[in-house]
Design a protein around this motif. Structure first.
Motif, short mmCIF file in Angstrom:
data_model
loop_
_atom_site.label_atom_id
_atom_site.label_comp_id
_atom_site.label_asym_id
_atom_site.label_seq_id
_atom_site.Cartn_x
_atom_site.Cartn_y
_atom_site.Cartn_z
N VAL A 142 0.84 -1.20 0.00
CA VAL A 142 0.00 0.00 0.00
C VAL A 142 0.87 1.25 0.00
N MET A 143 1.93 1.26 0.81
CA MET A 143 2.82 2.42 0.85
C MET A 143 3.50 2.63 -0.50
N ALA A 144 3.91 1.53 -1.13
CA ALA A 144 4.56 1.64 -2.44
C ALA A 144 3.58 2.14 -3.48
N LYS A 145 2.35 1.74 -3.36
CA LYS A 145 1.32 2.14 -4.32
C LYS A 145 0.93 3.60 -4.13
N LEU A 146 0.85 4.06 -2.89
CA LEU A 146 0.34 5.40 -2.61
C LEU A 146 1.40 6.49 -2.69
N THR A 147 2.67 6.14 -2.49
CA THR A 147 3.71 7.16 -2.47
C THR A 147 4.45 7.23 -3.80
N ASP A 148 5.03 8.34 -4.05
CA ASP A 148 5.96 8.57 -5.16
C ASP A 148 5.35 8.35 -6.54
N ASP A 149 4.07 8.53 -6.69
CA ASP A 149 3.39 8.58 -8.00
C ASP A 149 3.77 7.45 -8.96
N GLY A 150 3.51 6.24 -8.55
CA GLY A 150 3.67 5.11 -9.46
C GLY A 150 5.02 4.43 -9.42
N LYS A 151 5.97 4.96 -8.67
CA LYS A 151 7.26 4.28 -8.58
C LYS A 151 7.10 2.93 -7.89
N GLY A 152 6.12 2.82 -7.04
CA GLY A 152 5.88 1.57 -6.33
C GLY A 152 5.49 0.45 -7.26
N GLU A 153 4.77 0.77 -8.34
CA GLU A 153 4.37 -0.27 -9.27
C GLU A 153 5.59 -0.87 -9.96
N THR A 154 6.57 -0.06 -10.34
CA THR A 154 7.76 -0.60 -10.97
C THR A 154 8.56 -1.41 -9.97
N TRP A 155 8.60 -0.98 -8.72
CA TRP A 155 9.28 -1.74 -7.69
C TRP A 155 8.59 -3.08 -7.48
N LEU A 156 7.26 -3.08 -7.43
CA LEU A 156 6.52 -4.32 -7.24
C LEU A 156 6.71 -5.26 -8.42
N ALA A 157 6.75 -4.73 -9.63
CA ALA A 157 6.95 -5.57 -10.80
C ALA A 157 8.34 -6.21 -10.78
N GLY A 158 9.35 -5.44 -10.38
CA GLY A 158 10.70 -5.99 -10.26
C GLY A 158 10.79 -7.03 -9.16
N LEU A 159 10.10 -6.81 -8.08
CA LEU A 159 10.10 -7.75 -6.97
C LEU A 159 9.38 -9.03 -7.36
N ALA A 160 8.30 -8.91 -8.11
CA ALA A 160 7.52 -10.08 -8.50
C ALA A 160 8.28 -10.96 -9.48
N SER A 161 9.17 -10.38 -10.27
CA SER A 161 9.90 -11.17 -11.25
C SER A 161 11.15 -11.80 -10.64
N ARG A 162 11.42 -11.59 -9.38
CA ARG A 162 12.65 -12.05 -8.74
C ARG A 162 12.36 -13.17 -7.76
N GLY A 163 13.30 -14.05 -7.58
CA GLY A 163 13.22 -15.05 -6.52
C GLY A 163 12.50 -16.32 -6.95
N ALA A 164 12.61 -17.36 -6.09
CA ALA A 164 12.02 -18.66 -6.38
C ALA A 164 10.51 -18.60 -6.37
N ASP A 165 9.93 -17.77 -5.51
CA ASP A 165 8.48 -17.66 -5.45
C ASP A 165 8.00 -16.42 -6.20
N GLY A 166 8.68 -16.07 -7.28
CA GLY A 166 8.33 -14.88 -8.05
C GLY A 166 7.00 -15.01 -8.76
N GLU A 167 6.70 -16.20 -9.31
CA GLU A 167 5.42 -16.38 -10.00
C GLU A 167 4.25 -16.26 -9.04
N GLN A 168 4.40 -16.89 -7.87
CA GLN A 168 3.34 -16.81 -6.88
C GLN A 168 3.18 -15.38 -6.38
N LEU A 169 4.28 -14.68 -6.17
CA LEU A 169 4.22 -13.30 -5.72
C LEU A 169 3.60 -12.40 -6.78
N ALA A 170 3.94 -12.65 -8.06
CA ALA A 170 3.35 -11.86 -9.13
C ALA A 170 1.85 -12.05 -9.19
N ALA A 171 1.40 -13.29 -9.02
CA ALA A 171 -0.04 -13.56 -9.02
C ALA A 171 -0.71 -12.87 -7.84
#
Length: 192
Positions: A142-171
């Motif tokens: 929520v903080m990433a989504k509400l602050t810094d005008d959309g920068k949180g979405e790019t951070w979330l997309a990068g986080l979702a594509s990373r790690g062993a549980d990236g597919e589950q996190l992306a979903a």
């Protein structure tokens, strides 16, 4: 029969060096959070924690805390860990975690990656530790989504594509975005 009682330490691994690099792409509230390096796994991290317990409290402290020292949950994408420790000696492990200043390096003799470990919650059950982890993750989204005008979405997309549980996190991120928008709409209605 006597039941062996445990404590569960929920902690985050923070990377202060990454804050200067990521100021442009991350919200300020999340600038110290970064994924854990790929070479670090649960076994290597527990060994590093054992070394710090020995360094601070010697073999006696290691013997007290070794009976149930185990990583129950480790996410390299979010740098979050739940560690099971003995109830009577959880403060020894907590103190050792506080003194960790760098992660082990992939090769012997090389300096490790600088880090800070922040213990977020001490819990008597794994369920409460998991609930706190979920609550904090939702808050960070929520903080990433509400602050810094959309920068949180790019951070979330990068986080979702990373790690062993990236597919589950992306979903989960895609499913939860609708509820986050509803939540942010509810908060803005209350402030009027």
């Amino acid at each position: 029969m006597v039941r062996i009682k445990q404590r569960y330490l929920l902690f985050n691994i923070l990377y202060p060096g990454s804050a200067a690099e990521a100021k442009k792409s991350l919200p300020t509230s999340l600038s110290f959070q970064a994924p854990t390096p790929d070479y670090l796994d649960a076994g290597r991290l527990v060994g590093h924690i054992r070394n710090h317990i020995t360094l601070l409290f010697g073999d006696f402290g290691l013997g007290l805390s070794l009976s149930s020292l185990k990583i129950v949950y480790f996410s390299s994408a979010t740098s979050t860990v739940i560690l099971r420790v003995p109830r009577n000696h959880h403060r020894i492990v907590w103190a050792a975690l506080t003194h960790v200043t760098e992660l082990p390096s992939p090769r012997r003799g090389e300096p490790g990656k600088p880090c800070v470990i922040r213990v977020v919650r001490v819990s008597g059950t794994i369920r409460k530790a998991e609930e706190e982890l979920i609550r904090r993750t939702r808050r960070d989204i929520v903080m990433a989504k509400l602050t810094d005008d959309g920068k949180g979405e790019t951070w979330l997309a990068g986080l979702a594509s990373r790690g062993a549980d990236g597919e589950q996190l992306a979903a989960n991120v895609n499913v939860n975005m609708k509820s986050i928008e509803d939540l942010s709409g509810d908060e803005s209605d209350e402030s009027d």
